[in-house]
Write a protein that holds these residues in place. Structure first.
Motif, PDB file in Angstrom:
ATOM      1  N   PHE A   1      30.420  53.753 -53.299  1.00 29.94           N
ATOM      2  CA  PHE A   1      29.733  54.395 -54.429  1.00 29.94           C
ATOM      3  C   PHE A   1      28.952  53.380 -55.268  1.00 29.94           C
ATOM      4  O   PHE A   1      28.257  53.778 -56.184  1.00 29.94           O
ATOM      5  CB  PHE A   1      30.736  55.135 -55.329  1.00 29.94           C
TER       6      PHE A   1
ATOM      7  N   VAL B   1      26.310  71.609 -66.029  1.00 29.88           N
ATOM      8  CA  VAL B   1      24.901  71.792 -65.624  1.00 29.88           C
ATOM      9  C   VAL B   1      24.833  72.194 -64.146  1.00 29.88           C
ATOM     10  O   VAL B   1      24.081  73.105 -63.771  1.00 29.88           O
ATOM     11  CB  VAL B   1      24.079  70.500 -65.882  1.00 29.88           C
TER      12      VAL B   1
ATOM     13  N   TYR C   1      22.394  63.362 -60.716  1.00 27.69           N
ATOM     14  CA  TYR C   1      23.662  62.759 -61.154  1.00 27.69           C
ATOM     15  C   TYR C   1      24.592  62.557 -59.955  1.00 27.69           C
ATOM     16  O   TYR C   1      24.722  63.434 -59.110  1.00 27.69           O
ATOM     17  CB  TYR C   1      24.334  63.690 -62.165  1.00 27.69           C
TER      18      TYR C   1
ATOM     19  N   ARG D   1      18.674  73.263 -70.705  1.00 30.32           N
ATOM     20  CA  ARG D   1      18.334  72.291 -69.656  1.00 30.32           C
ATOM     21  C   ARG D   1      18.227  72.989 -68.291  1.00 30.32           C
ATOM     22  O   ARG D   1      17.309  72.720 -67.518  1.00 30.32           O
ATOM     23  CB  ARG D   1      19.431  71.227 -69.631  1.00 30.32           C
TER      24      ARG D   1
ATOM     25  N   PRO E   1      23.452  57.869 -63.208  1.00 33.95           N
ATOM     26  CA  PRO E   1      22.914  59.030 -63.905  1.00 33.95           C
ATOM     27  C   PRO E   1      21.814  58.622 -64.873  1.00 33.95           C
ATOM     28  O   PRO E   1      21.887  57.561 -65.479  1.00 33.95           O
ATOM     29  CB  PRO E   1      24.123  59.580 -64.654  1.00 33.95           C
TER      30      PRO E   1
ATOM     31  N   THR F   1      39.028  64.480 -56.175  1.00 38.40           N
ATOM     32  CA  THR F   1      40.007  63.482 -55.740  1.00 38.40           C
ATOM     33  C   THR F   1      41.303  64.150 -55.278  1.00 38.40           C
ATOM     34  O   THR F   1      42.047  63.592 -54.495  1.00 38.40           O
ATOM     35  CB  THR F   1      40.341  62.514 -56.899  1.00 38.40           C
TER      36      THR F   1
ATOM     37  N   PHE G   1      28.350  62.193 -58.744  1.00 41.84           N
ATOM     38  CA  PHE G   1      29.743  62.364 -59.161  1.00 41.84           C
ATOM     39  C   PHE G   1      30.573  61.304 -58.444  1.00 41.84           C
ATOM     40  O   PHE G   1      30.719  61.346 -57.224  1.00 41.84           O
ATOM     41  CB  PHE G   1      30.228  63.766 -58.808  1.00 41.84           C
ATOM     42  N   ASN G   2      31.066  60.351 -59.196  1.00 37.35           N
ATOM     43  CA  ASN G   2      31.793  59.233 -58.602  1.00 37.35           C
ATOM     44  C   ASN G   2      33.292  59.409 -58.866  1.00 37.35           C
ATOM     45  O   ASN G   2      33.757  59.284 -60.000  1.00 37.35           O
ATOM     46  CB  ASN G   2      31.290  57.926 -59.236  1.00 37.35           C
ATOM     47  N   PRO G   3      34.074  59.704 -57.809  1.00 35.90           N
ATOM     48  CA  PRO G   3      35.512  59.959 -57.997  1.00 35.90           C
ATOM     49  C   PRO G   3      36.258  58.757 -58.572  1.00 35.90           C
ATOM     50  O   PRO G   3      37.300  58.910 -59.196  1.00 35.90           O
ATOM     51  CB  PRO G   3      36.006  60.310 -56.599  1.00 35.90           C
TER      52      PRO G   3
ATOM     53  N   VAL H   1      32.997  65.747 -54.654  1.00 32.44           N
ATOM     54  CA  VAL H   1      34.057  64.818 -54.238  1.00 32.44           C
ATOM     55  C   VAL H   1      35.291  64.920 -55.144  1.00 32.44           C
ATOM     56  O   VAL H   1      35.571  64.016 -55.953  1.00 32.44           O
ATOM     57  CB  VAL H   1      33.589  63.340 -54.170  1.00 32.44           C
TER      58      VAL H   1
ATOM     59  N   THR I   1      20.665  68.411 -62.663  1.00 32.15           N
ATOM     60  CA  THR I   1      21.536  67.293 -63.062  1.00 32.15           C
ATOM     61  C   THR I   1      20.788  65.963 -63.015  1.00 32.15           C
ATOM     62  O   THR I   1      21.367  64.924 -63.308  1.00 32.15           O
ATOM     63  CB  THR I   1      22.783  67.174 -62.154  1.00 32.15           C
TER      64      THR I   1
ATOM     65  N   ARG J   1      37.084  58.539 -62.263  1.00 31.25           N
ATOM     66  CA  ARG J   1      38.128  59.417 -62.820  1.00 31.25           C
ATOM     67  C   ARG J   1      39.500  58.751 -62.806  1.00 31.25           C
ATOM     68  O   ARG J   1      40.519  59.434 -62.913  1.00 31.25           O
ATOM     69  CB  ARG J   1      38.191  60.715 -62.005  1.00 31.25           C
TER      70      ARG J   1
ATOM     71  N   GLU K   1      30.655  63.236 -66.997  1.00 32.11           N
ATOM     72  CA  GLU K   1      30.877  64.023 -65.788  1.00 32.11           C
ATOM     73  C   GLU K   1      31.114  65.507 -66.088  1.00 32.11           C
ATOM     74  O   GLU K   1      30.556  66.364 -65.403  1.00 32.11           O
ATOM     75  CB  GLU K   1      32.042  63.437 -64.988  1.00 32.11           C
TER      76      GLU K   1
END
Lengths: 203, 124
Positions: B115, A150, B88, A193, B121, A57, B90-92, A55, B85, B95, A144
């Motif tokens: 979200f 990863v 995990y 990892r 995470p 932006t 990914f949350n916009p 996602v 991950t 940012r 992030e």
């Protein structure tokens, strides 16, 4: 006037519901419009390399932007909004040109077919190194950039040129020892990892 | 490209198929368990003679393909990313999107609320 092919790509981008495809269509149009072919970097590149619904932006691209380019962007329907070039529509798009050039080797960028043209996307190793570099500012386990590193390494482990990654980190270590040491530590942690996660996958 | 991780995963798969633990396999081929562990995790590249012994001990031939690029499918890639991950998200919105970015997110229905329920995470 902008080329009709570019206009068609932008129209298609405007109708495209999927974010990655929309960004690649817009990047393809801008590759035809701008004086220098841009290279897609950042979240869109991460989404492309990982298939992981990152996602993004916005659409980040590296290219030197001249006054003529600014005029062409305006002709293509982009308006300046802060650090972005914004194009309104059914599915609006925000484009940023953070740097004139990528940090890394341009020849590692890949040509991704989009319609009848192609888009340049930053090489997977340079994107990985960018995420490792960013992780040095936020070294927490759940940051992030670290999750991005990863994700990239696990998605593309086989194709990545790990010798190049090691070489770049070693040269950073010589040029900027504190940064290089941090990058080295994070890179090792990420690789361990990922190896652990992949060794059980039977791929 | 065949690398240590790819090879390690083949060794691990064949060992499990043969119903052996790492220690049992190590004993059968005259080595120690940590050697098998390093090979399976991709930390070390096994030599050809050692691979031959592993193949004989597990009863599963190991086929090496060199000089070709074999990449996982899109689905397998997504599974691998999720595993590595640890799911995990990914949350916009984390940012600090600009007003222009917010417009693109909201038009796609990717609102802040959408979200909120996503998995956080996990540390580790």
């Amino acid at each position: 006037m902008i080329r009709s092919e570019a206009r068609n790509l932008l129209d298609e981008a405007d109708r495209e519901g999927k974010r990655l495809r929309r960004h690649l269509l817009a990047a393809a149009a801008l590759s035809l419009i701008l004086e220098h072919r841009p290279i897609v970097v950042g979240g869109t590149a991460e989404d492309y390399w990982t298939d992981n619904d990152y996602v993004p932006t916005d659409l980040d691209m590296c290219a030197p932007i001249s006054k003529e380019d600014e005029r062409r962007l305006a002709n293509a329907g982009f308006k300046r909004e802060g650090r972005h070039w914004f194009r309104e529509g059914e599915h609006p798009i925000a484009v940023e040109f953070p740097e004139a050039r990528i940090e890394g080797e341009e020849q590692r960028a890949v040509e991704v077919p989009v319609g009848s043209t192609t888009v340049r996307v930053i090489g997977v190793e340079d994107l990985y190194l960018d995420r490792i570099r960013q992780s040095t500012a936020t070294p927490e386990e759940d940051s992030e950039p670290l999750a991005g590193a990863v994700a990239i390494a696990s998605a593309r482990y086989e194709r990545m040129d790990w010798r190049y990654v090691t070489k770049v980190i070693r040269s950073t270590l010589e040029r900027d020892p504190p940064l290089g040491a941090l990058m080295q530590r994070i890179d090792r942690r990420v690789r361990t990892r990922v190896r652990r996660a992949l060794s059980g996958s039977g791929f | 490209m065949m690398n240590a991780v790819t090879l390690g995963s083949i060794v691990a798969r064949n060992r499990r198929k043969a119903g052996l633990t790492q220690a049992e396999l190590a004993e059968r081929i005259g080595t120690k368990q940590p050697v098998i562990s390093k090979i399976e995790s991709g930390a070390e590249f096994a030599t050809i003679p050692l691979l031959d012994r592993i193949a004989r001990a597990t009863g599963e031939p190991i086929v090496l393909k060199l000089g070709i690029d074999e990449e996982p499918t899109r689905e397998e890639r997504r599974r691998r990313v999720r595993r590595a991950t640890r799911g995990y998200t990914f949350n916009p919105w984390n940012r600090n999107p600009t007003p222009a970015e917010i417009k693109t997110l909201e038009r796609d229905g990717l609102t802040r609320d959408s979200f909120r329920g996503s998995q956080s995470p996990r540390r580790g």
